[in-house]
Scaffold this motif. Structure first.
Motif, mmCIF file in Angstrom:
data_model
loop_
_atom_site.group_PDB
_atom_site.id
_atom_site.type_symbol
_atom_site.label_atom_id
_atom_site.label_comp_id
_atom_site.label_asym_id
_atom_site.label_seq_id
_atom_site.Cartn_x
_atom_site.Cartn_y
_atom_site.Cartn_z
ATOM 1 N N CYS A 107 0.181 -5.601 -7.498
ATOM 2 C CA CYS A 107 1.478 -5.730 -8.453
ATOM 3 C C CYS A 107 2.380 -5.209 -9.441
ATOM 4 N N MET A 108 1.750 -4.757 -9.794
ATOM 5 C CA MET A 108 1.934 -4.412 -11.460
ATOM 6 C C MET A 108 2.174 -3.070 -11.240
ATOM 7 N N VAL A 109 1.794 -2.399 -10.605
ATOM 8 C CA VAL A 109 2.323 -1.433 -10.143
ATOM 9 C C VAL A 109 3.246 -0.858 -9.652
ATOM 10 N N LEU A 110 3.002 -1.663 -8.490
ATOM 11 C CA LEU A 110 4.640 -1.231 -7.219
ATOM 12 C C LEU A 110 5.535 -2.104 -8.446
ATOM 13 N N ALA A 111 5.735 -2.806 -9.497
ATOM 14 C CA ALA A 111 7.049 -2.744 -10.241
ATOM 15 C C ALA A 111 7.003 -2.132 -10.888
ATOM 16 N N GLY A 128 0.876 -1.035 -0.006
ATOM 17 C CA GLY A 128 -0.005 -0.257 -0.150
ATOM 18 C C GLY A 128 1.225 1.355 0.470
ATOM 19 N N ARG A 129 0.554 2.459 0.304
ATOM 20 C CA ARG A 129 1.282 3.576 0.527
ATOM 21 C C ARG A 129 2.406 4.086 1.292
ATOM 22 N N LEU A 163 8.723 -6.497 7.922
ATOM 23 C CA LEU A 163 6.885 -5.116 8.000
ATOM 24 C C LEU A 163 5.749 -6.084 7.871
ATOM 25 N N ALA A 164 5.173 -5.844 8.499
ATOM 26 C CA ALA A 164 4.238 -6.445 8.463
ATOM 27 C C ALA A 164 3.487 -4.653 7.973
ATOM 28 N N LEU A 165 2.897 -4.155 6.801
ATOM 29 C CA LEU A 165 2.329 -3.304 6.321
ATOM 30 C C LEU A 165 0.977 -2.994 6.220
ATOM 31 N N THR A 166 0.053 -3.726 5.870
ATOM 32 C CA THR A 166 -1.175 -4.218 5.342
ATOM 33 C C THR A 166 -2.285 -2.941 5.848
ATOM 34 N N ASP A 167 -3.115 -2.835 5.522
ATOM 35 C CA ASP A 167 -4.216 -2.494 6.282
ATOM 36 C C ASP A 167 -4.731 -3.211 7.194
ATOM 37 N N GLU A 205 2.999 -8.734 -2.042
ATOM 38 C CA GLU A 205 1.072 -8.016 -2.089
ATOM 39 C C GLU A 205 0.013 -9.387 -2.471
ATOM 40 N N GLU A 206 -0.858 -9.312 -2.076
ATOM 41 C CA GLU A 206 -1.685 -10.159 -2.550
ATOM 42 C C GLU A 206 -2.410 -9.666 -3.632
#
Length: 493
Positions: free
Chosen positions: A279-283, A251-252, A315-319, A273-274
């Motif tokens: 994932c495409m955005v992150l890549a 996420g952000r 680091l677990a940073l999900t919502d 990322e699930e």
């Protein structure tokens, strides 16, 4: 102080909870009547249903005599417009906006955000605050918390004392004798007891640091690594630096942190990322050396296949709080050296006591200090909320002279501080923005500029005007007493 908070989401609720505990007059505006009703049932505050950019709604919330507006709704546009309406229609003195977009940080000359623009006095971004905060924990891997004062020249760090570390088992007075030139002071110890929360212990020379104590230390920035090592590392061995980082959640916050760490070019970073589209955005947005993986962070096979046992920091940073907790517990069990879980619910953070999770981090607590500095009276430069909002560290500037101030020109032993308040350190010699133009650097009568000093106050230390004094307060109710001491009067007898 009379405060209007726009938005009753996670950030708004956390801000309201903290400020209402200090007996401020709080009004919360939100379009969700159910959410407001639940907030009113838990806290002594007023809720107003409506859109915060509507002048009629602001009027109903009491905007005409409000001291501070905190606009932290979900949309940047709503927050910015609300601040402008508050400025033009109601002349609310201080206006703070939560803004997620990084573009506003580059406004430069305040043309966009200043008086002629959106009328925002301060922008806050919880995601940016979290990223900076986690970055400090990466820099100091032994620390549980790292908070900065005096522009970063001094730090408050907390660390879990370990058996076998040089300072563990030693009395505080003995530490001073062995290292008299080290600018550090232990200001608080929280001791772990079975089946109950850590208990606060006041510190004096006879206090002994025991294994598993959470120790809060104030020190000059250059001494932080040395102090952490002396309290946490067995036999004084240097700590293994963080090199391999795995981030669960793209996420952000996850994206910002991965980008920041990748920029330093000394980390091996993997992001889990699930969601396939995310994932495409992150890549596409992250450097090619950052490995983006699609999968569930609670999948044991995935973590094992990606070498979780070699990870220095997970680091677990999900919502999702539950996912973050479970992912951290699993990663720790499988060999990750250190794990951090992002947890929004305060009750969940309390449950992490005594578990294998090294750090439970609340997004709201990471940025709350930026807001509290506007609520504090006197010349407060920095505020950091600690221990899930119970304790506080405060940097306040001494002003005036011996006639107008209760502290300036007086020895520390003469200052009547509450018994539980700990004066940790003084930073002397910082530039004074309130000084007359004649004393500006380069002026004819300007004194020679020197490097600011970090001073550990003793009973004989005399407080000077423009000293930045840092306090540790185990209870927020003590804040007003400290503010009152530093208030400048026309005359003081």
């Amino acid at each position: 102080m009379k405060i209007i908070i726009l938005g009753a989401g996670r950030v708004g609720q956390s801000v309201a909870e903290s400020l209402v505990s200090e007996k401020n007059d709080i009004t919360v505006i939100d379009t969700d009547a159910r959410r407001l009703r639940e907030l009113q049932e838990r806290h002594d505050l007023r809720g107003v249903v409506g859109n915060g950019i509507d002048p009629a709604v602001l009027l109903d919330a009491g905007a005409r005599d409000t001291d501070l507006l905190i606009a932290c709704a979900a949309q940047d546009e709503t927050n910015l417009v609300c601040c402008k309406v508050a400025q033009l229609v109601f002349n609310i003195p201080t206006r703070i906006a939560r803004v997620r977009s990084s573009g506003f940080a580059f406004a430069g000359d305040d043309a966009l955000l200043g008086k002629e623009g959106f009328g925002v006095d301060r922008i806050i971004c919880p995601e940016e605050s979290l990223t900076r905060y986690i970055g400090k924990l990466v820099q100091y891997p032994e620390a549980l918390q790292v908070r900065e004062f005096a522009g970063g020249r001094a730090c408050l760090v907390s660390v879990r004392a370990r058996a076998g570390a040089p300072l563990t088992g030693m009395q505080i007075a003995t530490m001073r004798e062995r290292a008299p030139d080290v600018a550090m002071r232990i200001v608080a110890i929280y001791r772990r007891f079975a089946d109950e929360p850590d208990r606060f212990l006041p510190c004096d020379g006879a206090t002994r640091v025991e294994p598993m104590d959470e120790v809060f230390v104030l020190a000059g920035r250059e001494r932080v690594a040395q102090i952490l090592s002396a309290l946490h590392c067995r036999n004084g061995q240097p700590t293994r630096p963080v090199r391999r980082v795995m981030i669960a959640g793209g996420g952000r916050v996850g994206l910002r942190l991965a980008r920041q760490l990748a920029h330093e070019q000394r980390f091996h970073i993997k992001v889990l990322e699930e969601d396939a589209e995310r994932c495409m955005v992150l890549a596409s947005e992250l450097p090619p050396e950052v490995l983006v993986l699609q999968g569930d962070a609670t999948d044991e096979d995935l973590l094992g296949g990606e070498g979780i046992e070699e990870v220095d920091l997970f680091l677990a940073l999900t919502d999702d709080d539950e996912d973050n907790i479970m992912a951290c517990l699993l990663a720790k069990k499988m060999g990750a050296r250190r794990v951090l879980a992002l947890i929004n619910r305060r009750s969940y953070a309390d449950l992490m006591h005594g578990t294998q999770i090294d750090i439970a981090l609340s997004p709201a607590q990471a940025m709350l200090g930026e807001l509290l500095a506007f609520v504090r009276r006197g010349d407060v430069q920095a505020v950091h909320s600690l221990r899930r909002g119970v304790a506080e560290a405060l940097e306040i500037v001494a002003r005036g002279d011996r006639k107008t101030s209760r502290v300036v020109g007086r020895r520390v032993e003469e200052i009547r501080l509450p018994a539980e308040v700990h004066m940790g350190l003084i930073v002397r010699g910082l530039p004074d923005p309130l000084a007359p133009a004649a004393t500006a650097p380069g002026a004819v009568d300007a004194p020679p500029a020197g490097e600011p000093q970090v001073i550990i106050p003793r009973s004989s230390t005399v407080i000077e005007s423009n000293d930045h004094v840092v306090f540790f307060l185990p209870h927020k109710r003590l804040v007003r007493d400290v503010e009152r001491l530093f208030r400048v009067s026309a005359t003081f007898f």
